[in-house]
Enzyme design. Sequence first.
Site, PDB file in Angstrom:
ATOM      1  N   ARG A   1       8.472  -1.471   4.966  1.00 54.44           N
ATOM      2  CA  ARG A   1       7.746  -0.828   6.077  1.00 54.44           C
ATOM      3  C   ARG A   1       6.284  -1.280   6.090  1.00 54.44           C
ATOM      4  O   ARG A   1       5.863  -2.050   6.928  1.00 54.44           O
ATOM      5  CB  ARG A   1       7.873   0.698   5.957  1.00 54.44           C
ATOM      6  CG  ARG A   1       7.650   1.465   7.267  1.00 54.44           C
ATOM      7  CD  ARG A   1       6.225   1.610   7.707  1.00 54.44           C
ATOM      8  NE  ARG A   1       5.356   2.126   6.690  1.00 54.44           N
ATOM      9  CZ  ARG A   1       4.020   2.124   6.754  1.00 54.44           C
ATOM     10  NH1 ARG A   1       3.394   1.625   7.793  1.00 54.44           N
ATOM     11  NH2 ARG A   1       3.305   2.617   5.766  1.00 54.44           N
ATOM     12  N   ASP A   2       5.488  -0.794   5.136  1.00 55.09           N
ATOM     13  CA  ASP A   2       4.067  -1.123   5.073  1.00 55.09           C
ATOM     14  C   ASP A   2       3.862  -2.631   4.955  1.00 55.09           C
ATOM     15  O   ASP A   2       2.983  -3.215   5.585  1.00 55.09           O
ATOM     16  CB  ASP A   2       3.461  -0.414   3.854  1.00 55.09           C
ATOM     17  CG  ASP A   2       1.943  -0.430   3.837  1.00 55.09           C
ATOM     18  OD1 ASP A   2       1.364   0.123   2.890  1.00 55.09           O
ATOM     19  OD2 ASP A   2       1.324  -0.994   4.761  1.00 55.09           O
TER      20      ASP A   2
ATOM     21  N   ASN B   1      -1.297  -4.914   0.048  1.00 55.71           N
ATOM     22  CA  ASN B   1      -0.543  -4.175  -0.968  1.00 55.71           C
ATOM     23  C   ASN B   1      -0.497  -4.893  -2.317  1.00 55.71           C
ATOM     24  O   ASN B   1      -0.491  -6.113  -2.380  1.00 55.71           O
ATOM     25  CB  ASN B   1       0.901  -3.994  -0.496  1.00 55.71           C
ATOM     26  CG  ASN B   1       1.021  -2.948   0.597  1.00 55.71           C
ATOM     27  OD1 ASN B   1       0.644  -1.800   0.400  1.00 55.71           O
ATOM     28  ND2 ASN B   1       1.537  -3.337   1.749  1.00 55.71           N
TER      29      ASN B   1
ATOM     30  N   HIS C   1      -4.409  -0.933  -2.711  1.00 55.84           N
ATOM     31  CA  HIS C   1      -4.403  -2.265  -2.139  1.00 55.84           C
ATOM     32  C   HIS C   1      -5.185  -3.206  -3.032  1.00 55.84           C
ATOM     33  O   HIS C   1      -6.145  -2.795  -3.704  1.00 55.84           O
ATOM     34  CB  HIS C   1      -4.975  -2.233  -0.715  1.00 55.84           C
ATOM     35  CG  HIS C   1      -3.954  -1.797   0.291  1.00 55.84           C
ATOM     36  ND1 HIS C   1      -4.141  -1.894   1.642  1.00 55.84           N
ATOM     37  CD2 HIS C   1      -2.725  -1.262   0.137  1.00 55.84           C
ATOM     38  CE1 HIS C   1      -3.062  -1.439   2.277  1.00 55.84           C
ATOM     39  NE2 HIS C   1      -2.200  -1.047   1.387  1.00 55.84           N
TER      40      HIS C   1
ATOM     41  N   CYS D   1      -4.197  -7.415   4.834  1.00 52.24           N
ATOM     42  CA  CYS D   1      -5.122  -6.344   5.176  1.00 52.24           C
ATOM     43  C   CYS D   1      -5.570  -6.545   6.619  1.00 52.24           C
ATOM     44  O   CYS D   1      -6.164  -7.570   6.939  1.00 52.24           O
ATOM     45  CB  CYS D   1      -6.333  -6.372   4.245  1.00 52.24           C
ATOM     46  SG  CYS D   1      -7.529  -5.073   4.621  1.00 52.24           S
TER      47      CYS D   1
ATOM     48  N   HIS E   1      -1.565   4.669  -3.967  1.00 53.32           N
ATOM     49  CA  HIS E   1      -1.136   3.563  -3.108  1.00 53.32           C
ATOM     50  C   HIS E   1      -2.319   2.614  -3.042  1.00 53.32           C
ATOM     51  O   HIS E   1      -3.179   2.743  -2.174  1.00 53.32           O
ATOM     52  CB  HIS E   1      -0.796   4.153  -1.727  1.00 53.32           C
ATOM     53  CG  HIS E   1      -0.258   3.160  -0.746  1.00 53.32           C
ATOM     54  ND1 HIS E   1       1.040   3.185  -0.313  1.00 53.32           N
ATOM     55  CD2 HIS E   1      -0.852   2.137  -0.095  1.00 53.32           C
ATOM     56  CE1 HIS E   1       1.227   2.212   0.575  1.00 53.32           C
ATOM     57  NE2 HIS E   1       0.104   1.562   0.723  1.00 53.32           N
TER      58      HIS E   1
END
Lengths: 304, 307
Positions: free
Chosen positions: B23-24, B257, B217, B248, B215
């Site tokens: 997803r992300d 990520n 990055h 990003c 979460h």
Amino acid sequence: QELQASGLPEYIKIVEVGPRDGLQNEKVIVPTDIKIELINQLSKTGLPAIEATSFVSSKWVPQMADHEEVMRGIERHPGVQYPVLTPNLQGFHSAIAAGATEVSVFGAASESFSKMNINCSIEESIERFEEVTKSARNMNIPVRGYVSCALGCPYEGNIVPDKVAEVSKRLYSMGCYEISLGDTIGVGTPGSMKKMLEAVMKEIPLNALAVHCHDTYGQALANILTAIQMGVAVVDSSVAGLGGCPYAKGATGNVATEDVIYMLNGLGINTGVNLYAVMEAGNFICTALNKKTNSKVAQASFST
Amino acid sequence: QVSSAAASGPYPKRVKVVEVGPRDGLQNEKNVVPTPVKINLINMLSETGLQVIEATSFVSPKWVPQMADHTEVMQGINKLPGISYPVLTPNLKGFQAAVAAGAKEVSIFGAASEMFTKKNINCSIEESLERFDEVMRAAREASIPVRGYVSCVLGCPYEGKISAAKVAEVSKKMYSMGCYEISLGDTIGVGTPGSMREMLAAVMKEVPVGALAVHCHDTYGQALANILLALQMGVSVVDASVAGLGGCPYARGASGNVATEDLVYMLNGLGIHTGVDLQKLMDTGTFICNALNRKTNSKVSQASCRL
């Protein structure tokens, strides 16, 4: 060292190894004037130590063949050290003749690595280094000792922490003022870093220790964080993350100085280094090498 | 405390890895990925030992075209027992579509920054949480667990610095609304172990650490160091993306990520149990990178490819 309320060192010395360790492991051979310009730019960033070159036979390391011109050609900024590698007495004498005022010797915690790299046992290499440290002592030249394969070896695999401690102790006892523990193939994790440092710290005072982490498996900053949490206050790094890994084609090697400084800044730790100036030096050398930076901070900062 | 006491651990014995690649990750990739590729990616991830795989997003395709096939993906994947496949639901309509498509867990997204919320979904933080009230009520009635995300916890692309107190306030609200877990997102990757520690200390006053996830990055290369710090403070749920999928959107060309492979490598080295098979994970990363015609962002993957 002074510690902050957080228990972390107040100040961390960054040893910049880009011009030597970095360029030595780049594919392209860099012209002498570019090397000199790189070092001169780095000298203006606040970095306290910049490893300038290596007095090793050009037969073995052609990238460092111009060691004399580099040593004579760079600006020597007051308060900045310019250590050079000296694998033996001959190299040491050439280095001194060329104006070096600090040298480094390279040991390893792995017999196989020692054999493959410099074609002798750890013990034999120690004997060679003792000649260097003896001469260096007579001339008041400080010697830094490196221990390669501190967290793993490309040939032997796992390395026992006690072996790292043993080799470190030999180098320290013969007169090295600082021992830089190198995760040569970057396989270490905070788990193995902690175990290794615990063993070494039994033999060497904390303020004589440095870590030299490779980012081949992306673990470098986490490993460095672990080391500084244990009180280590000297960290090696390479501008723009110069220097790939000779043991894993296409993989990265040295951790990028920019990324280290970014983390240390965020932790409130003083380094004396201007991050932006380092990024500019990184930009210069990457342009000259026609390659992308390995520094994520630089990538993020220079993107539009 | 970040000192040597923390360095010795104790670390959590187990860490739950929440895989957000499908997803992300894919949402932030340049190329739109065909449905069969998405389904195969999720199916491969289901074989790695991962317990949570964020499958898709029930958001309007007008806004997120990459996730337009949410229903087909949800209905097409093999749902293995013991694995959760949460999906994003920005509002009640999305929630209802998700449940109709077979979703058994959903996620909602808040932010610790007013400007980010305004720019992203055109309302205030307060208003966004009110919208989620409907979702929370419906989810409660359907016994569907809801995960809450808080964006910009360590910095905002518009506001810059974000106060730890604000993050704690938003987290507390979402937890009180009924989210079983709050995932704290360093959306632009600017955080360092210093800011992570400060933020977590504030949030942990309001939300139990067992309900927290990070979460991170990797835009500034800080992700693993930040995650290490979070683990030292007792966090035991970590989000990551296979192959480090997902750039990003705020810094062109920069990474986003953190790569699941690199995270698992570190956790393995710390003796922390994840249940994830690193080799199978790397193989999955290789698959999706080939499909996307791009290089992996995982250093572990790069290093392991000895040519």
